[in-house]
Design a protein around this motif. Structure first.
Motif, PDB file in Angstrom:
ATOM      1  N   ARG A  72      11.895   6.651   4.030  1.00 38.64           N
ATOM      2  CA  ARG A  72      11.050   7.531   3.214  1.00 38.64           C
ATOM      3  C   ARG A  72      11.221   8.983   3.631  1.00 38.64           C
ATOM      4  O   ARG A  72      11.218   9.286   4.831  1.00 38.64           O
ATOM      5  CB  ARG A  72       9.573   7.142   3.400  1.00 38.64           C
ATOM      6  CG  ARG A  72       9.246   5.688   3.073  1.00 38.64           C
ATOM      7  CD  ARG A  72       9.390   5.410   1.607  1.00 38.64           C
ATOM      8  NE  ARG A  72       9.102   4.011   1.304  1.00 38.64           N
ATOM      9  CZ  ARG A  72       9.389   3.436   0.139  1.00 38.64           C
ATOM     10  NH1 ARG A  72       9.986   4.137  -0.813  1.00 38.64           N
ATOM     11  NH2 ARG A  72       9.093   2.178  -0.079  1.00 38.64           N
ATOM     12  N   GLU A 340       4.014   9.491  -7.919  1.00 39.52           N
ATOM     13  CA  GLU A 340       4.378   9.689  -6.518  1.00 39.52           C
ATOM     14  C   GLU A 340       3.130   9.907  -5.661  1.00 39.52           C
ATOM     15  O   GLU A 340       2.090  10.358  -6.143  1.00 39.52           O
ATOM     16  CB  GLU A 340       5.342  10.870  -6.386  1.00 39.52           C
ATOM     17  CG  GLU A 340       6.648  10.648  -7.153  1.00 39.52           C
ATOM     18  CD  GLU A 340       7.664  11.730  -6.873  1.00 39.52           C
ATOM     19  OE1 GLU A 340       8.001  11.933  -5.685  1.00 39.52           O
ATOM     20  OE2 GLU A 340       8.112  12.383  -7.827  1.00 39.52           O
ATOM     21  N   SER A 389      11.551   9.297  -4.707  1.00 37.17           N
ATOM     22  CA  SER A 389      10.645  10.392  -4.336  1.00 37.17           C
ATOM     23  C   SER A 389      11.333  11.731  -4.520  1.00 37.17           C
ATOM     24  O   SER A 389      12.536  11.853  -4.277  1.00 37.17           O
ATOM     25  CB  SER A 389      10.212  10.230  -2.870  1.00 37.17           C
ATOM     26  OG  SER A 389       9.472   9.041  -2.703  1.00 37.17           O
ATOM     27  N   GLN A 416       6.569   9.944   1.946  1.00 36.70           N
ATOM     28  CA  GLN A 416       6.201   9.902   0.551  1.00 36.70           C
ATOM     29  C   GLN A 416       6.912   8.716  -0.092  1.00 36.70           C
ATOM     30  O   GLN A 416       7.959   8.261   0.375  1.00 36.70           O
ATOM     31  CB  GLN A 416       6.554  11.206  -0.162  1.00 36.70           C
ATOM     32  CG  GLN A 416       8.028  11.559  -0.161  1.00 36.70           C
ATOM     33  CD  GLN A 416       8.323  12.858  -0.883  1.00 36.70           C
ATOM     34  OE1 GLN A 416       8.795  13.809  -0.261  1.00 36.70           O
ATOM     35  NE2 GLN A 416       8.117  12.892  -2.185  1.00 36.70           N
ATOM     36  N   TRP A 417       6.312   8.223  -1.168  1.00 40.85           N
ATOM     37  CA  TRP A 417       6.895   7.100  -1.877  1.00 40.85           C
ATOM     38  C   TRP A 417       6.424   7.162  -3.325  1.00 40.85           C
ATOM     39  O   TRP A 417       5.723   8.104  -3.716  1.00 40.85           O
ATOM     40  CB  TRP A 417       6.505   5.773  -1.207  1.00 40.85           C
ATOM     41  CG  TRP A 417       5.052   5.430  -1.234  1.00 40.85           C
ATOM     42  CD1 TRP A 417       4.408   4.628  -2.131  1.00 40.85           C
ATOM     43  CD2 TRP A 417       4.031   5.880  -0.317  1.00 40.85           C
ATOM     44  NE1 TRP A 417       3.055   4.547  -1.836  1.00 40.85           N
ATOM     45  CE2 TRP A 417       2.806   5.305  -0.733  1.00 40.85           C
ATOM     46  CE3 TRP A 417       4.026   6.710   0.794  1.00 40.85           C
ATOM     47  CZ2 TRP A 417       1.597   5.537  -0.060  1.00 40.85           C
ATOM     48  CZ3 TRP A 417       2.822   6.950   1.455  1.00 40.85           C
ATOM     49  CH2 TRP A 417       1.637   6.359   1.033  1.00 40.85           C
ATOM     50  N   ALA A 418       6.794   6.184  -4.109  1.00 39.20           N
ATOM     51  CA  ALA A 418       6.419   6.195  -5.519  1.00 39.20           C
ATOM     52  C   ALA A 418       6.214   4.773  -6.011  1.00 39.20           C
ATOM     53  O   ALA A 418       6.771   3.814  -5.466  1.00 39.20           O
ATOM     54  CB  ALA A 418       7.490   6.891  -6.361  1.00 39.20           C
TER      55      ALA A 418
END
Length: 495
Positions: A72, A340, A389, A416-418
């Motif tokens: 990530r 996101e 992301s 961060q991710w989605a």
């Protein structure tokens, strides 16, 4: 007593990894979620190889099945103030994103052996909606159920959301469902034996425009009619609830102290464990490849591990529901849209409610671990199954967050991710029978709030399926409404 650490950031030991394996968490992604390894400051840079070696030593997987978890961004912890300073072209839609997550999971993770050849009910989708439905069916004596999940538990939207649960909605149906869901979450640990860390710190909604302010006021009155204690706050009262909140450009604020947040991952595990104890088969890493149809019914579900004859099929695959329904020749109006989200380094507890600026779709809360967890919609996000992301998101989010909480500028983003919202034309779900295929049931289209509605919707759907008793929920929100023009519009969608 000494202990052997494998993840010093999160204090995860060798015994913790062995415990996870003994509990059935045998792939790297699942072990990460169960133990928390790889979620700290180093994001797995110092512990991933050690955990992989331990999984190999414990023979948790075949060697070729021990693959790294998805990395990530950002590469290194980065201050919100720096991210907020980056330029963003708001006139152009977001494109791409990293990493480009695989649409299919490695075949080496697929369980050996075939799926059962027969079940009364097959639920496609091992997210919280599918698992909650299976659990509620078992409570009513129906345990001849197979749940099919294409990846690990928590791989989809149920494992990627911010954990918010709220009663502040724009329709009576959603208010009542949310009230019941939060009631069931409050006794989840007692009923299912796992703590989901429900923390009812409230939801504080902010409006920046007159139109949204009027919507908050109208909906607050509706909440009160349904026994939800939402009230409109003055700006000074809002600052008392969240000290340090700038309330920049705020025209109105609504607040319900009974809303809250929970930790998503144990929510799924609790339902999955209860299903398995009841004898329900939860088949992970198993992909549906088609359906056998005849006489206006689904006769078999075809998978990459064999076919399952069945009486009833439920499609509970969220943003993937149009793809799955299409295999049966059914067209759904849902569209997947990327959303996101990010998490920061942990801070001392200071933030009670989840805060949302309804105009922009900004939301943020503080987790039980102290992290700031938040996301923000992008009005230019194109439809599509994209879980990459972007720098654009993290920059827009950092700017919007520090506008409301300027003292967070020094805080660093860790990852961060989605995930994908499952968006319908009226922002309401698709439930009940499929016209032309009466034993194909729909359970999708929750537009990012299926997670919080799952306990109540699954309870009513199981009751409806096992008794045949009429329930207006499954006629009002039927797929047929889009052809008949009877839309059920919901206007309290974040993002």
């Amino acid at each position: 007593m000494s202990k052997a650490l494998v993840c010093s950031c999160e204090d995860v030991t060798v015994e913790d990894i062995r415990h996870a394996v003994a509990k059935g968490f045998r792939d790297v992604e699942s072990v990460k979620r169960f133990t928390g390894f790889g979620t700290g400051v180093c994001q797995g840079k110092s512990c991933l190889s050690a955990v992989a070696a331990l999984l190999a030593k414990e023979k948790a997987q075949k060697p070729e099945g021990i693959v790294p978890f998805t990395p990530r961004p950002p590469l290194y912890p980065t201050e919100l103030s720096l991210l907020a300073s980056l330029p963003v072209d708001e006139s152009k839609p977001p494109v791409g994103g990293v990493p480009q997550e695989l649409d299919t999971f490695p075949a080496t993770l697929r369980p050996e052996g075939a799926v059962p050849t027969r079940a009364r009910v097959v639920i496609v989708g091992g997210g919280v909606l599918g698992l909650a439905l299976a659990y509620n069916l078992s409570l009513r004596g129906e345990t001849d159920v197979v749940v099919l999940e294409r990846g690990y538990l928590c791989a989809g939207a149920s494992g990627r959301n911010g954990g918010g649960v709220r009663m502040q909605w724009g329709t009576a149906a959603n208010i009542e469902l949310a009230k019941r869901s939060i009631e069931l979450m409050g006794r989840f640990a007692r009923d299912l034996g796992i703590n989901v860390w429900l923390r009812q710190g409230g939801y504080l909604f902010m409006a920046k425009t007159k139109a949204v302010a009027e919507r908050l006021e109208r909906n607050a009155a509706l909440h009160n009619k349904h026994g939800v204690p939402t009230r409109m706050l003055t700006l000074d009262e809002a600052r008392d609830v969240v000290p340090g909140l700038s309330l920049k450009d705020a025209q109105a604020v609504s607040y319900n102290p009974e809303d809250g947040v929970i930790f998503p991952w144990p929510f799924l595990w609790g339902y999955a464990n209860a299903c398995r104890k009841a004898g329900i088969k939860v088949e992970t890493y198993t992909r549906v490849t088609g359906f056998e149809l005849s006489g206006g019914l689904v006769r078999k579900v075809k998978t990459d591990r064999g076919d399952i004859s069945c009486d009833t099929v439920v499609v509970a695959t969220g943003a993937w529901s149009p793809e799955v329904a299409k295999l049966a020749g059914v067209s759904l109006p849902n569209e997947p849209h990327r959303h996101e989200i990010l998490s920061t380094e942990p801070l001392k507890p200071f933030l009670g409610p989840l805060v949302s600026v309804l105009d922009s779709g900004l939301y943020f809360s503080q987790s039980m671990r102290g992290e700031i967890v938040g996301g923000m919609g992008d009005p230019l996000e194109p439809a599509g199954l994209n879980m990459g992301s972007t720098l654009r998101f993290v920059s827009r989010f950092a700017r919007a967050l520090t506008e409301q909480l300027p003292n967070l500028g020094h805080v660093k983003v860790l990852r961060q991710w989605a995930g994908c919202y499952d968006v319908t034309p009226d922002n309401s779900p698709i439930l009940g029978r499929t016209p032309g295929l009466e034993n194909l049931l729909q359970l999708s289209g929750f537009v990012g709030h299926g997670f919080m509605m799952a306990p109540a919707v699954a309870e009513r759907m199981a009751q409806w399926m096992t008794t045949g008793a009429s329930d207006e929920l499954f006629t009002r929100f039927n797929l047929r409404r889009f052809h008949e023009g009877k839309l059920e519009r919901e206007d309290m969608i974040i993002g």
